[in-house]
Structures are given as structure tokens and as C-alpha cells.
Write an enzyme that holds these catalytic residues in place. Structure first.
Site, PDB file in Angstrom:
ATOM      1  N   SER A  37      14.619  -0.838  -3.963  1.00  0.00           N
ATOM      2  CA  SER A  37      13.879   0.221  -4.622  1.00  0.00           C
ATOM      3  C   SER A  37      14.838   1.263  -5.210  1.00  0.00           C
ATOM      4  O   SER A  37      15.717   0.897  -5.980  1.00  0.00           O
ATOM      5  CB  SER A  37      12.910   0.824  -3.602  1.00  0.00           C
ATOM      6  OG  SER A  37      11.834   1.406  -4.255  1.00  0.00           O
ATOM      7  N   HIS A  45       6.054  -4.267  -1.579  1.00  0.00           N
ATOM      8  CA  HIS A  45       7.304  -3.531  -1.772  1.00  0.00           C
ATOM      9  C   HIS A  45       8.072  -3.389  -0.457  1.00  0.00           C
ATOM     10  O   HIS A  45       7.917  -2.385   0.248  1.00  0.00           O
ATOM     11  CB  HIS A  45       6.921  -2.161  -2.337  1.00  0.00           C
ATOM     12  CG  HIS A  45       8.069  -1.386  -2.894  1.00  0.00           C
ATOM     13  ND1 HIS A  45       8.791  -1.803  -3.985  1.00  0.00           N
ATOM     14  CD2 HIS A  45       8.632  -0.211  -2.506  1.00  0.00           C
ATOM     15  CE1 HIS A  45       9.724  -0.906  -4.262  1.00  0.00           C
ATOM     16  NE2 HIS A  45       9.648   0.062  -3.371  1.00  0.00           N
TER      17      HIS A  45
END
Ligand code: GCU
Length: 412
Positions: A251, A392
Site C-alpha cells: 500500500s 487489501h
């Protein structure tokens, strides 16, 4: 969608805790998740110089085009690291050594790296795990990470055998001959830094300066720099082979990872896990997070980058050129089907469009040009890619592919 909404609201909360639910909802409505609404775009060509000349040899790439692209990313996207007003003294201190970590399979080192000049002193705490039965200096994964070395995430998990609490499969890494290095993002710069008074930036400020200039580094630049300085330390550690380091991050840290690997050719391999907007994803697709939305964190990028809010087409680069800067070294891009905020397809297309530079340098790009089906990793080239089902996070599935990819490139 729910995950995107929640992550987005949580992240926005960091930037502006006073935004009303209604405002957040309106912002969310404004996010494009529809492939058919992606604007037409033409990507800048990594193999045409700023002067309009084609780049046809490895020498032209190395001496002309690569420096141009690096400078564009420094000055318009992440910010350039300025020359400090006086040299920075950099020192290392092992603050703790546990030679019997994980039933004696690894040594765990806590190392402090200190930076000092007339402007001030700051330090960062790096944690290094080294395989004990290695016969030669070990290659290693360096994770640019959210895990504080002072918390519990780098302890062994009691429920998941062979893993750290943050999910890192330490036993697998060690069994494959790798060390693991955790570089914390928050010692030298705040997560959403706005003041620049306490971290590394002040050592670089000229007298009278208290804020980065528009073309100078922000948060991601400092995160990348921290990784490079940790690599300086590893070069002094004779149990780690600093010439066989895979730098990785998830990320926000995946964005910093790509920028670190682009700048510092000592990193032998780079892994971007769901780095999304400002990482592997193409700006021009404007799918999921966009330049303007990323810049709600006002200093993750340089101040110059804000000029491209809603004007992605004006950018002199796109993110396939960031991946190209890593060539000829191997790069791996990982996406996940439900991670739409990070634009998985845009991450794939960046990896795809880095192909001409890899090819020019005699390397093997991706073998397909269309987004592969989920859970079918592309591992056999110098650019690797997978999209897995799920959201995620860095999952065991991701780690398995990263280790396999590294085995192809970092093993002797
Ligand atoms: C937010 C941000 C992303 C970033 C993510 C993270 O969602 O918008 O760009 O990648 O936080 O770091 O987890």
C-alpha cells in the site's frame, strides 16, 4: 466496495477528522469504479527522450533517458532529496541481539541508525532477522513497513506457527535462506506529516527554511530514503548479502518501495504489494484513487504534484515509467480483486507497459498483455505479476509468490 469505503473513510479521517458523513459520501460517489468510464489516454513513451529522440540502445537508456525520467519523478511526483547544508553523520548501533530467536533458527538484531548534523539529530530503529544456519551472507527481504519495532508485531505469533504477529512467514523465509529486515515508516517522518519540524527534513533545511520547497521530498520520499539508509547499514553487516536484497512494501509503503528501488540500484529486486495510486497504478486511468484524492494527504507527494490534481493527462510521466526505472532488475507487482481503490487493472497495465524498457535491456517482460485470471501468477519473467482473490492485505498466497519469484532471481 464496503472495504474501499471504510479504508477511505478511515484514511480521510487522518487527513480531516472533521469531515461530515455526508461530505465523505459525496467524495465516495465521485470515485470511478467503472472500466467503461475510463477516459481515453496516451501514455508517455519511456523510450522517447525529452528532446523527442528515440532511445534504441542500452547506453542511451542509461545515460540519457533514465536520468531524465528519474528527474521528472523527483521534481514532479515524489520530490527530490536536497543536498543538506552540511554532511550528515550516519552511525549504527546494535541495541539488542537475540541469537536464539525462533528456536535458534534466526538471530534477531535491533539496530539504531542515527543521523546528525548541526541542524539536529534523529534516529530510526531497524529490525533484522538473519538465518542462523546460512553458510554465506544471506539475501534478504527488506519490508518498508507500518510495524513499529517497539510494538508487538515483530514478535512470534503464538497462534500461527512460524509467523511473526504481522503475518510475515519468517520460518518460510529462513527455510528458503532469506533474512528479513523491517524498516519502520514512522521514525523519520509522520504518517501524515504536515509540520516537518521533528523528523529527518530539518537536517536538510537551509538556514531560514522550515518547509520543503515545491519540488522537494515529502513523506513517501522520506520513507524511501529510510529504506536506502537501512541498506547502507546492511552493507556493514557481514551476515547479510546487501547485493541480494528484495525491497518490498504494501500500500503506502509499496509506493515508497517502488520509488526507493527506482532511485537506488543497489536494491536487487522490488515487490509492490497493492501499492495502487502513486505506486504501480497508472495515473491516467483515474480509476479508484486519483491524484487529487491521494493529495488529501497533503505531503505524501511533493507540493508540485498537486498541480496535476484532475490534470493527470498533463503529467510528463506515468507509473509504467517508474517500473521501467527498476529495469533491468526484477520487479513484481501484486494486486487483489477486491482492492478496487488501488486499481488492480491499472497496476497490471503499468507492469505491462514497462515491457519496452525491459526488452531493450535484454530482459523478459510479462508474457501476456491482458489482465490474467485471479490466482494465476506470472512468475517466469523479469517482471512478475499476480492478482489474487480477496482484499487489501499481504496474505500467505502473496508471500508464496514473492518467495518463488525471489528464488528465481536472488539464489546463486
Ligand atoms: C489509503 C490511501 C492509499 C494507501 C492506503 C494505505 O487508502 O488512500 O493510497 O495506499 O491508505 O497505505 O493503506
Amino acid at each position: 466496495m464496503l472495504r474501499n469505503c471504510l479504508v477511505f473513510i478511515a484514511a480521510l479521517g487522518l487527513a480531516c477528522s472533521c469531515a461530515s458523513a455526508r461530505e465523505l459520501k459525496e467524495f465516495d460517489n465521485d470515485v470511478n469504479y467503472d472500466e467503461s468510464r475510463i477516459p481515453h489516454y496516451d501514455l508517455p513513451d519511456p523510450l522517447i527522450t525529452a528532446e523527442g529522440k528515440p532511445v534504441t540502445t542500452a547506453e542511451q537508456w542509461r545515460n540519457v533517458r533514465r536520468p531524465q525520467i528519474l528527474s521528472l519523478f523527483a521534481n514532479f511526483i515524489y520530490g527530490a532529496v536536497p543536498v543538506p547544508p552540511e554532511p550528515i553523520e550516519q552511525t549504527y548501533k546494535v541495541i539488542k541481539e537475540d541469537k536464539a530467536f525462533m528456536d535458534g533458527k534466526a538471530t534477531k538484531l535491533d539496530v539504531s541508525i542515527r543521523f546528525k548534523n548541526r541542524k539536529g539529530a534523529v534516529q530510526t530503529h531497524v529490525v533484522v532477522f538473519i538465518p542462523n544456519d546460512a553458510k554465506e551472507p544471506a539475501p534478504a527481504f527488506m519490508m518498508l513497513s507500518f510495524d513499529s519495532p517497539r510494538g508487538t508485531s515483530l514478535q512470534l505469533s503464538s497462534s500461527r506457527k512460524g509467523r511473526l504477529r504481522n503475518g510475515v512467514p519468517l520460518a518460510d523465509l529462513i527455510a528458503n535462506g532469506y533474512g528479513y529486515v523491517s524498516v519502520y515508516h514512522g521514525d523519520l517522518i509522520g504518517h501524515n506529516e504536515v509540520s516537518f519540524g521533528r523528523g529527518i527534513h530539518k537536517l536538510f533545511f537551509r538556514d531560514g527554511q522550515s518547509f520543503p520547497k515545491a519540488h522537494e521530498w515529502g513523506v513517501l520520499g522520506a520513507n524511501a530514503w529510510t529504506g536506502m539508509r537501512a541498506l547502507d547499514y546492511l552493507e556493514t553487516n557481514d551476515r547479510i548479502d546487501a547485493s541480494r536484497m528484495a525491497v518490498m512494501g504494501h500500500s503506502k509503503m509499496g509506493k515508497a518501495t517502488l520509488w526507493a528501488a527506482a532511485q537506488d540500484e543497489r536494491f536487487a529486486l522490488a515487490i509492490s504489494a497493492q501499492s495502487g495510486c502513486g505506486g504501480a497504478a497508472l495515473w491516467r486511468r483515474k480509476y479508484g484513487e486519483t491524484m487529487a484524492k491521494l493529495n488529501r494527504f497533503p505531503h505524501w507527494l511533493s507540493i508540485n504534484a498537486r498541480k496535476f490534481n484532475d490534470r493527470e493527462d498533463d503529467l510528463p510521466v506515468d507509473q509504467h515509467m517508474l517500473l521501467s526505472l527498476i529495469a533491468p532488475r526484477p520487479v513484481y507487482v501484486a494486486s487483489a480483486t477486491a482492492d478496487t481503490w488501488a486499481d488492480p487493472h491499472g497496476e497490471f497495465q503499468s507492469a505491462n507497459h514497462a515491457a519496452p524498457v525491459y526488452r531493450l535491456l535484454g530482459k523478459k517482460p510479462l508474457s501476456v498483455t491482458k489482465l490474467p485470471t485471479a490466482n494465476k501468477p506470472l512468475l517466469d519473467g523479469d517482471i512478475g505479476y499476480h492478482i489474487r482473490t480477496g482484499g487489501h492485505s499481504v496474505d500467505p498466497y502473496d508471500w508464496d509468490q514473492f518467495i518463488q519469484f525471489a528464488n528465481r532471481h536472488l539464489k546463486r
